[in-house]
Design an enzyme around this catalytic site. Structure first.
Site, mmCIF file in Angstrom:
data_model
loop_
_atom_site.group_PDB
_atom_site.id
_atom_site.type_symbol
_atom_site.label_atom_id
_atom_site.label_comp_id
_atom_site.label_asym_id
_atom_site.label_seq_id
_atom_site.Cartn_x
_atom_site.Cartn_y
_atom_site.Cartn_z
ATOM 1 N N PRO A 136 0.808 -1.223 0.000
ATOM 2 C CA PRO A 136 0.000 0.000 0.000
ATOM 3 C C PRO A 136 0.847 1.281 0.000
ATOM 4 O O PRO A 136 0.474 2.270 -0.607
ATOM 5 C CB PRO A 136 -0.806 -0.131 1.296
ATOM 6 C CG PRO A 136 -0.953 -1.614 1.491
ATOM 7 C CD PRO A 136 0.327 -2.204 0.992
ATOM 8 N N GLY A 139 5.244 1.488 -4.139
ATOM 9 C CA GLY A 139 5.028 1.078 -5.516
ATOM 10 C C GLY A 139 6.300 1.340 -6.283
ATOM 11 O O GLY A 139 7.238 0.549 -6.249
ATOM 12 N N THR A 166 -0.698 -9.924 -9.259
ATOM 13 C CA THR A 166 -1.287 -10.551 -10.441
ATOM 14 C C THR A 166 -1.312 -12.072 -10.261
ATOM 15 O O THR A 166 -0.317 -12.647 -9.812
ATOM 16 C CB THR A 166 -0.466 -10.175 -11.690
ATOM 17 O OG1 THR A 166 -0.418 -8.748 -11.757
ATOM 18 C CG2 THR A 166 -1.106 -10.719 -12.963
ATOM 19 N N GLU A 374 4.233 -2.670 -14.302
ATOM 20 C CA GLU A 374 5.647 -3.039 -14.504
ATOM 21 C C GLU A 374 6.509 -1.774 -14.524
ATOM 22 O O GLU A 374 7.434 -1.639 -15.308
ATOM 23 C CB GLU A 374 5.781 -3.817 -15.820
ATOM 24 C CG GLU A 374 6.676 -5.036 -15.723
ATOM 25 C CD GLU A 374 6.023 -6.187 -14.966
ATOM 26 O OE1 GLU A 374 6.281 -6.306 -13.762
ATOM 27 O OE2 GLU A 374 5.245 -6.959 -15.557
#
Lengths: 395, 267
Positions: A136, A139, A166, A374
């Site tokens: 959270p 990133g 994913t 990505e």
């Protein structure tokens, strides 16, 4: 589509094999994926039959070493295959991606025992691998992760949560980035990677997260609550190397994303150039209007450039040379082309392109994922610029 | 049980009509730009049938023969990738310009050269010229029983039970081996090659035979030996004109339609 296949088949790496594999996958995509993709995507179901086909054909194992159930082929061939698959349905490439990233990282950095234990299942697709960095509060700044791992006899105790995982609900093994030394400076020295198996006590899937597009692979949030992971599952067997290990896999992921962006852009273009010759306005095909011709020319030119940039980056990776710059440029360019082409295809289609009757709306919903996943394209530009400044440093 | 399948590489039948062109003067089909030729779909089904026979019998080999130019190698490689064992390519400039007869003659010589297997399988017809005669001519040349246009093939000890597609239904018959079978599209989809098999097929050597290797004189094969003479090759054109029958009421429109059909001498 006629006329472009010759360019799609520029695959030097594996000679005749690469070309044949690409052609066969293309035929399978035309016959099995394209006729079913839109309905499956709208339903939100996991494409179990298509997944079984991909396992059966051996698509997951293209780049895995032959010693562990793979084909030992190049990332160049892999790139061509991912493009073809994404031309049918981009989400499928996401199901493959995390197995290939995990496989490459384990092969590169894992112990022999870890390779023997994990690679065969990931290579066949029988086991689903997941790759988890994001949290959270972490990133693009991956070193800011807060998940901790502390040694306890022969185990490590993991605590924290991982976001946007994913394939997270169906995962069998999760390559997870943690901090074994939260106070280490520089921060990356305190980071370690673990192979967390799904039946680990204290590991749970908290929820799956709904998305605009990118259906097929589900996206999950994971909890690690005093999750007890054997020390044998510490990647490579030593602490403090997790950041480099995990980041090295991002290049593999970016080859995948650049390739799938090229595939989505191609699908958007294919739809546009066919529709432009079917739809008539003012007494002629809209393809005869200059306004539409300009769009078709722009799209095709950029797609070809994206494809060549992507294959070139894959070749660089295959050569064993440092390829972050090449892969980064391909990812940045190809994903922007996918965004642009999905919108331009919709404009060529007009109103019908906005409906769920045609697949163009799916391309349009799938394209933005690739510009933010990505590594966002903003971070991507920074990475490219930093590397350029290293290469062109003025004393 | 040993099987030989004869396959042909053809222009992709999915080629859009607009990309299909013939050179009328040379009486040849021009290869469509950027569209690779493919194995004739019926032949891929023939390979599938052969592989199922091999699987059901538990032993034996499935070997592939193709007559054609360099590109025929791809049809052989595709068959090998599906799981066939060995490939043989009948390649010789002397074979060019042949017809069904010269093709069947060369194939039958190659089959004799390799040894007549338990079962010989063909596609019901090549999906380019659609003649559907090579399999039957080979059966005749080798003096073998044959069953054509099959939707099902089953091993029954050392005999073969097949189901033929006929105009008013299906005909189930039993054949002894060796025999010749031709497979129809009703048989079902051929398998997708596994990528590993594609890789292995790419590495596999394909044996080439010339006319001389098969004991054939150049005068017997290709254009020299052909028994069919082509007089013209062209793309048929169909001009469709649409006439809208006007009328204020359905009755008026119907009456107009009847008149138009009478004028066209259809009624």
């Amino acid at each position: 589509m006629a006329g472009v296949s010759d360019v799609r088949e520029i695959i030097a790496g594996d000679g005749e094999t690469g070309v044949e594999i690409t052609r066969n996958v293309r035929r399978w995509v035309d016959e099995q994926v394209i006729p079913n993709a839109t309905e499956l995507e709208h339903s939100g179901e996991f494409p179990a039959r298509i997944h079984a086909d991909m396992c059966e054909m051996g698509i997951f194992g293209i780049t895995f070493p032959e010693s562990h159930g793979g084909l030992g082929l190049s990332f160049e061939t892999y790139s061509a295959v991912i493009e073809e698959i994404s031309r049918g349905w981009m989400g499928l490439a996401g199901i493959i991606n995390t197995n290939v990233i995990d496989g490459w990282i384990i092969d590169e950095h894992g112990t022999q025992e870890q390779k023997d234990r994990f690679l065969p299942g990931l290579a066949t697709g029988e086991k689903q691998g997941c790759f988890t960095i994001t949290e959270p509060n972490a990133g693009s700044d991956a070193q800011a992760i807060r998940t901790t791992a502390s040694r306890d006899a022969d185990d490590y105790i993991l605590n924290g949560n991982k976001l946007f995982v994913t394939n997270g609900d169906r995962g069998d093994v999760y390559l997870a980035m943690t901090k074994t030394d939260p106070s280490a400076q520089p921060r990356h020295r305190g980071i370690s990677a673990f192979l967390v198996e799904k039946d680990t006590p204290g590991f749970s899937v908290a929820r799956t997260i709904d998305k605009l597009g990118y259906k097929g692979p589900e996206t999950a949030e994971l909890f690690l609550e005093d999750a007890r992971v054997p020390a044998d599952n510490l990647l490579g067997g030593s602490e403090g190397r997790g950041f480099q290990q995990m980041i090295s896999g991002l290049e593999i992921g970016r080859i995948n994303v650049a390739s799938r962006a090229t595939g989505v852009a191609q699908a958007a273009f294919d739809a546009a150039i066919v529709y432009a010759q079917q739809r008539e306005t003012m007494g002629q095909q809209i393809a005869q209007h200059q306004a539409i011709q300009l769009k078709l020319a722009e799209m095709a030119t950029k797609i070809r450039a994206a494809r060549l940039l992507t294959r070139d980056a894959a070749r660089k990776k295959d050569s064993g040379q440092r390829s972050d710059l090449d892969v980064g440029m391909a990812k940045l360019f190809a994903t922007e082309v996918a965004l642009e082409c999905s919108l331009e295809s919709m404009r060529v289609h007009g109103g019908v392109g906005y409906t769920k009757e045609l697949p163009v709306e799916r391309f349009y919903r799938d394209a933005p994922l690739m510009a933010v996943a990505e590594g966002t394209n903003e971070i991507q530009r920074i990475v490219i610029a930093r590397r350029l400044l290293e290469l062109y440093k003025v004393e | 049980m040993d099987v030989i399948v004869c396959v042909k590489q053809i222009p992709d039948p999915e080629t859009p009509a607009a990309a299909f062109k013939v050179d009328e003067a040379a009486m040849q089909v021009l290869p469509a730009q950027g569209i690779s030729p493919v194995i004739s779909p019926f032949d891929a089904q023939a390979v599938e049938a052969a592989l199922r026979i091999k699987d059901a019998s538990g032993d034996g080999c499935v070997n592939i023969i193709s007559l054609g130019p360099d590109s025929a190698r791809d049809a052989i490689k595709h068959s090998l990738a599906m799981g066939a064992d060995e490939g043989y390519h009948l390649k010789d400039d002397a074979f060019e310009g042949g017809d069904a007869w010269t093709t069947a003659l060369a194939l039958s010589k190659a089959i004799q050269h390799l040894g007549v297997p338990d079962v010989l399988i063909f596609g019901r017809q090549a999906a380019d010229w659609d003649q559907g005669t090579v399999g039957s001519i080979v059966a005749e040349l080798l003096d073998l029983p044959s069953a054509t246009v099959l939707r099902a093939v089953e091993l029954n000890g050392d005999r073969i039970t097949v189901s033929r597609v006929v105009a008013d239904g299906f005909e189930n018959i039993e054949l002894p081996t060796p025999c010749v079978l031709t497979i129809s599209n009703e048989f079902g989809d051929p398998r997708y090659p596994q990528l590993r098999q594609i890789m292995q097929a790419a590495r596999k050597q394909v044996t080439e035979f010339t006319a001389a290797d098969l004991g054939l004189d150049p005068s017997e094969v290709g254009a020299a030996g052909a028994r069919v003479q082509m007089h013209a090759l062209y793309q048929p054109t169909s001009d469709v004109e649409v006439e809208i029958i006007e009328g204020d009421t359905p009755e008026e429109k119907a009456a107009g339609l009847v008149n138009a059909l009478r004028e066209a001498k259809i009624l």
